[in-house]
Motif scaffolding. Structure first.
Motif, PDB file in Angstrom:
ATOM      1  N   GLU A  44       1.181   9.255  -5.778  1.00 31.00           N
ATOM      2  CA  GLU A  44       1.420  10.659  -5.435  1.00 31.00           C
ATOM      3  C   GLU A  44       2.413  11.300  -6.387  1.00 31.00           C
ATOM      4  OE1 GLU A  44      -0.184  12.479  -3.608  1.00 31.00           O
ATOM      5  OE2 GLU A  44      -1.017  11.398  -1.899  1.00 31.00           O
ATOM      6  N   MET A  45       3.437  10.545  -6.786  1.00 33.15           N
ATOM      7  CA  MET A  45       4.414  11.103  -7.727  1.00 33.15           C
ATOM      8  C   MET A  45       3.755  11.357  -9.086  1.00 33.15           C
ATOM      9  SD  MET A  45       7.169  11.496  -5.992  1.00 33.15           S
ATOM     10  CE  MET A  45       6.094  11.861  -4.598  1.00 33.15           C
ATOM     11  N   VAL A  46       2.913  10.422  -9.513  1.00 32.79           N
ATOM     12  CA  VAL A  46       2.216  10.615 -10.789  1.00 32.79           C
ATOM     13  C   VAL A  46       1.226  11.775 -10.681  1.00 32.79           C
ATOM     14  CG1 VAL A  46       0.633   9.544 -12.439  1.00 32.79           C
ATOM     15  CG2 VAL A  46       2.499   8.198 -11.444  1.00 32.79           C
ATOM     16  N   ASP A  47       0.557  11.908  -9.517  1.00 32.31           N
ATOM     17  CA  ASP A  47      -0.445  12.958  -9.305  1.00 32.31           C
ATOM     18  C   ASP A  47       0.163  14.355  -9.374  1.00 32.31           C
ATOM     19  OD1 ASP A  47      -3.119  13.784  -8.725  1.00 32.31           O
ATOM     20  OD2 ASP A  47      -2.461  14.244  -6.673  1.00 32.31           O
ATOM     21  N   LEU A  48       1.446  14.466  -9.076  1.00 31.06           N
ATOM     22  CA  LEU A  48       2.099  15.782  -9.141  1.00 31.06           C
ATOM     23  C   LEU A  48       2.170  16.318 -10.567  1.00 31.06           C
ATOM     24  CD1 LEU A  48       5.087  15.337  -6.628  1.00 31.06           C
ATOM     25  CD2 LEU A  48       3.059  16.779  -6.344  1.00 31.06           C
ATOM     26  N   PHE A  49       2.184  15.387 -11.531  1.00 28.66           N
ATOM     27  CA  PHE A  49       2.365  15.811 -12.920  1.00 28.66           C
ATOM     28  C   PHE A  49       1.070  15.746 -13.724  1.00 28.66           C
ATOM     29  CE2 PHE A  49       6.435  14.215 -11.384  1.00 28.66           C
ATOM     30  CZ  PHE A  49       7.282  15.277 -11.687  1.00 28.66           C
TER      31      PHE A  49
ATOM     32  N   PHE B 217       0.817  -1.211   0.000  1.00 36.87           N
ATOM     33  CA  PHE B 217       0.000   0.000   0.000  1.00 36.87           C
ATOM     34  C   PHE B 217       0.856   1.269   0.000  1.00 36.87           C
ATOM     35  CE2 PHE B 217      -3.334  -2.734   2.294  1.00 36.87           C
ATOM     36  CZ  PHE B 217      -3.896  -3.116   1.081  1.00 36.87           C
ATOM     37  N   LEU B 218       1.932   1.283   0.784  1.00 41.97           N
ATOM     38  CA  LEU B 218       2.775   2.481   0.842  1.00 41.97           C
ATOM     39  C   LEU B 218       3.545   2.688  -0.459  1.00 41.97           C
ATOM     40  CD1 LEU B 218       4.120   2.302   4.511  1.00 41.97           C
ATOM     41  CD2 LEU B 218       2.713   4.112   3.511  1.00 41.97           C
ATOM     42  N   VAL B 219       4.013   1.615  -1.050  1.00 40.73           N
ATOM     43  CA  VAL B 219       4.692   1.753  -2.343  1.00 40.73           C
ATOM     44  C   VAL B 219       3.708   2.244  -3.401  1.00 40.73           C
ATOM     45  CG1 VAL B 219       5.824   0.477  -4.209  1.00 40.73           C
ATOM     46  CG2 VAL B 219       6.483   0.048  -1.831  1.00 40.73           C
ATOM     47  N   ALA B 220       2.491   1.689  -3.395  1.00 41.41           N
ATOM     48  CA  ALA B 220       1.480   2.152  -4.347  1.00 41.41           C
ATOM     49  C   ALA B 220       1.127   3.618  -4.102  1.00 41.41           C
ATOM     50  CB  ALA B 220       0.229   1.287  -4.220  1.00 41.41           C
ATOM     51  N   LEU B 221       1.013   4.031  -2.834  1.00 41.49           N
ATOM     52  CA  LEU B 221       0.721   5.433  -2.511  1.00 41.49           C
ATOM     53  C   LEU B 221       1.828   6.347  -2.999  1.00 41.49           C
ATOM     54  CD1 LEU B 221      -1.016   7.542  -1.066  1.00 41.49           C
ATOM     55  CD2 LEU B 221       0.222   7.007   1.042  1.00 41.49           C
ATOM     56  N   LEU B 222       3.085   5.929  -2.819  1.00 42.95           N
ATOM     57  CA  LEU B 222       4.218   6.741  -3.276  1.00 42.95           C
ATOM     58  C   LEU B 222       4.177   6.927  -4.786  1.00 42.95           C
ATOM     59  CD1 LEU B 222       6.942   8.121  -2.651  1.00 42.95           C
ATOM     60  CD2 LEU B 222       8.034   5.882  -2.928  1.00 42.95           C
TER      61      LEU B 222
ATOM     62  N   ALA C  63      -7.772   8.202  -5.510  1.00 43.89           N
ATOM     63  CA  ALA C  63      -7.124   6.910  -5.249  1.00 43.89           C
ATOM     64  C   ALA C  63      -6.087   7.017  -4.147  1.00 43.89           C
ATOM     65  CB  ALA C  63      -6.481   6.375  -6.520  1.00 43.89           C
ATOM     66  N   THR C  64      -5.416   8.171  -4.053  1.00 40.69           N
ATOM     67  CA  THR C  64      -4.409   8.335  -2.997  1.00 40.69           C
ATOM     68  C   THR C  64      -5.060   8.339  -1.621  1.00 40.69           C
ATOM     69  OG1 THR C  64      -4.495  10.752  -3.197  1.00 40.69           O
ATOM     70  CG2 THR C  64      -2.829   9.574  -4.511  1.00 40.69           C
ATOM     71  N   TYR C  65      -6.285   8.868  -1.513  1.00 47.44           N
ATOM     72  CA  TYR C  65      -6.985   8.846  -0.226  1.00 47.44           C
ATOM     73  C   TYR C  65      -7.255   7.403   0.202  1.00 47.44           C
ATOM     74  CZ  TYR C  65      -7.911  13.841   0.212  1.00 47.44           C
ATOM     75  OH  TYR C  65      -7.780  15.184   0.390  1.00 47.44           O
TER      76      TYR C  65
ATOM     77  N   PRO D 231      -6.949  18.875  -6.046  1.00 49.08           N
ATOM     78  CA  PRO D 231      -5.587  18.369  -5.910  1.00 49.08           C
ATOM     79  C   PRO D 231      -4.701  19.419  -5.257  1.00 49.08           C
ATOM     80  CG  PRO D 231      -6.446  17.906  -8.095  1.00 49.08           C
ATOM     81  CD  PRO D 231      -7.428  18.826  -7.444  1.00 49.08           C
ATOM     82  N   HIS D 232      -3.902  18.997  -4.312  1.00 51.53           N
ATOM     83  CA  HIS D 232      -3.157  19.960  -3.503  1.00 51.53           C
ATOM     84  C   HIS D 232      -1.747  20.208  -3.994  1.00 51.53           C
ATOM     85  CE1 HIS D 232      -1.534  16.201  -1.977  1.00 51.53           C
ATOM     86  NE2 HIS D 232      -2.753  15.845  -1.600  1.00 51.53           N
ATOM     87  N   GLY D 233      -1.259  19.424  -5.017  1.00 53.78           N
ATOM     88  CA  GLY D 233       0.081  19.654  -5.524  1.00 53.78           C
ATOM     89  C   GLY D 233       1.145  19.312  -4.498  1.00 53.78           C
ATOM     90  N   TRP D 234       2.317  19.887  -4.689  1.00 52.30           N
ATOM     91  CA  TRP D 234       3.431  19.582  -3.778  1.00 52.30           C
ATOM     92  C   TRP D 234       3.189  20.234  -2.425  1.00 52.30           C
ATOM     93  CZ3 TRP D 234       7.627  16.580  -3.305  1.00 52.30           C
ATOM     94  CH2 TRP D 234       8.546  16.894  -2.295  1.00 52.30           C
TER      95      TRP D 234
END
Length: 585
Positions: free
Chosen positions: A69-74, A61-66, A83-85, A145-148
């Motif tokens: 989140e990285m994809v969501d930034l872009f 779950f943590l690897v998937a969240l990471l 999905a991150t929630y 979306p909250h960005g960085w």
């Protein structure tokens, strides 16, 4: 025109922060003050053993969240954002469960305190990080979306680091601290700052294998490759360490009892006290025999092979392990063309039939003695030029005494020896321990007692021994039998047979046509119906698949064991069936 305002931060931020803080305090308490119980309930043990299963969930779950989140930034996708929630909830819940199960698993102890401390704290910090990440996301707007974030994203990266460290030390607890680096190339070791691997110092093998130190060359390598992962520096199951001789003799929770090691190796596979456990690679029959022999011989660290008393089973194992084929045990025969005339002369002069075993063979035999041959110790001495060629000596009723046994002891290729009705006593049998190929021994009518059987325990090739009308007792006979019988290997074969029988039974096919005929084992016999309705051995209802055709009759049994008893001795069971048939008539 009515404007739609963005949803503000969710209400209840203080409550969420308070709950996260409360859970954090509990987790930190687990790290600071590990729970300890004198008596551990089975339910607690069961909960602890869920840890190896649960611990993989927060990792995924943590690897998937990471990644999300990285994809969501872009990409800034609403779907990814939601999905991150979900992943944050799953990661926090799984981390909590894994920590609780880990605490329960550590209760019995038996782990390296240092490794356990590091694994526990990194696991706690991973769960704390997951909880605060979830708390932060709960207090953020769902639809924006909250960005960085200078709080959330660094926390995510730090938590991922904690996760990696916890996983590494968890693996070290299970497999050993060098599990990851054991086979790492030296170039990569230098790159990451790990000391280069130094090859283990090989145990010196002496010129004479019988001078081999048993613990260093035979026992310790087994412990190092099969046992130290559970009984070493990082983990001490049952409080026992096997990574050095000094720690081994100290014993574990039950105290200094090296015999416990040998006993635990022979327990049933489903016994919780068995070593190794059934989910680990099992020791071979030879390895079990070596450890058991060494332990029962006193568990001396410096004892050599020649110093310890050896049974026939151990002699066979040592020949396989140390390639024990010393020169005195391997004596080439002289060629027939070289000894043909000598054999004829010796036979004529001694008044016995000294001959080749078969045409084209170099092996010699004395098949029998005539009543007036007078063959005795002097004649045995005259066989010295052809002693390497002697394979059969049927010299019963000869004038053989203990003095002549020394000459027989030099016949290294001897396989059959008949000494019945001779004057041989216990003292003479010492020389038979020097015969590596002896299979048949007849001592009928001699003065042999239990004491004389002791040298025979080392003759691993013996298969038939006749001791009628001697001084041997039942106790001496039982001791000799057990010493010559390789029970560990036989039990391994039995287990293989049981496994094959289960496979055969599982592969059987029954096709029922509804009128008493069916394919499969019963149908293959050609007989129509069994002659009996109840098992003639147990009296229970029969299994149509457990049948035997005998004398044109199909006989059914309730199980495979009863059918096997019939195969061993059918006559009394047939009589029982016939008696039952007459009663029915």
């Amino acid at each position: 025109m009515t404007s739609v305002k963005a949803r503000p931060y969710r209400r209840g931020g203080r409550f969420v922060a308070g709950l996260a803080g409360f859970l954090t305090l509990i987790l930190l308490a687990f790290g600071l003050w590990p729970v300890s119980l004198d008596v551990i309930p089975e339910a607690v043990r069961f909960g602890g053993r869920l840890h190896p299963v649960l611990v993989h969930l927060p990792i995924g779950f943590l690897v998937a969240l990471l990644v999300l989140e990285m994809v969501d930034l872009f990409i800034r996708s609403a779907l990814l954002h939601h999905a991150t929630y979900i992943m944050a909830w799953l990661a926090a819940g799984a981390a909590l469960l894994a920590v609780v199960a880990g605490v329960l698993l550590a209760l019995p102890g038996g782990y390296s305190e240092e490794l356990l401390f590091r694994h526990r704290w990194l696991g706690v910090l991973t769960a704390v990080g997951a909880i605060w990440m979830l708390a932060w996301k709960i207090t953020r707007p769902l639809d924006k979306p909250h960005g960085w974030s200078f709080v959330y994203h660094p926390l995510l990266l730090v938590t991922a680091g904690f996760l990696g460290g916890a996983g590494h030390y968890g693996g070290s607890l299970t497999h050993g601290s060098d599990y990851l680096t054991a086979y790492m190339p030296n170039a990569l070791r230098s790159l990451i700052g790990v000391p280069e691997r130094v090859p283990a110092e090989a145990v010196a093998v002496p010129d004479d294998p019988r001078d081999t130190v048993v613990f260093a060359a035979l026992v310790d390598p087994i412990f190092q490759t099969r046992c130290v992962s559970c009984h070493g520096p990082e983990r001490q199951r049952g409080g026992l360490r096997l990574d050095s001789h000094d720690l081994l003799v100290q014993g574990g929770e039950s105290g200094p009892d090296t015999g416990l090691i040998a006993r635990s190796l022979r327990l049933p596979i489903d016994d919780d006290r068995r070593m190794p456990p059934r989910d680990r690679t099992q020791l071979t029959a030879d390895e079990i025999a070596i450890i058991t022999w060494w332990v029962r011989s006193g568990a001396d660290e410096h004892a050599r092979v020649r110093d310890l008393e050896k049974t026939a089973v151990i002699e066979r194992v040592l020949k396989r392990k140390l390639n024990l084929t010393p020169e005195e045990d391997t004596v080439p025969m002289r060629e027939w063309d070289e000894i043909a005339s000598l054999v004829e002369t010796l036979g004529a002069e001694m008044g016995v039939r000294l001959q080749r075993v078969e045409r084209g063979s170099d092996a010699l035999e004395i098949p029998f003695l005539t009543p007036d041959s007078g063959f005795g110790d002097e004649e045995l001495a005259r066989l010295a030029p052809v002693e390497a060629n002697m394979v059969t000596l049927n010299i019963g009723r000869g004038r053989i005494t203990d003095d002549g046994m020394e000459h027989i002891g030099r016949m290294k290729n001897l396989t059959r020896l008949d000494l019945s009705n001779t004057q041989v006593s216990d003292a003479g049998l010492i020389h038979l321990a020097e015969l590596p190929r002896l299979e048949y021994l007849n001592l009928y009518g001699t003065k042999i007692t239990d004491g004389g059987l002791k040298p025979l325990q080392r003759v691993s090739s013996l298969r038939r021994i006749y001791l009628w009308q001697t001084g041997v007792t039942d106790e001496g006979l039982a001791t000799l039998y057990q010493s010559l019988r390789d029970e560990a290997r036989i039990e391994m074969w039995r287990e293989e047979i049981r496994h094959l029988e289960r496979m055969i039974e599982a592969s059987e096919i029954v096709i029922d046509l509804g009128h008493g005929d069916s394919s499969g084992e019963a149908g293959a016999t050609g007989a129509a119906d069994p002659v009996n309705g109840k098992c003639p051995v147990s009296g229970r209802p029969v299994d149509p698949q457990q049948t035997v055709e005998h004398g044109g009759r199909l006989i059914a049994f309730c199980c495979r064991d009863c059918r096997a008893r019939f195969d061993d001795d059918p006559d009394p069971i047939l009589a029982e069936i016939d008696a039952g048939s007459r009663e029915d008539d």
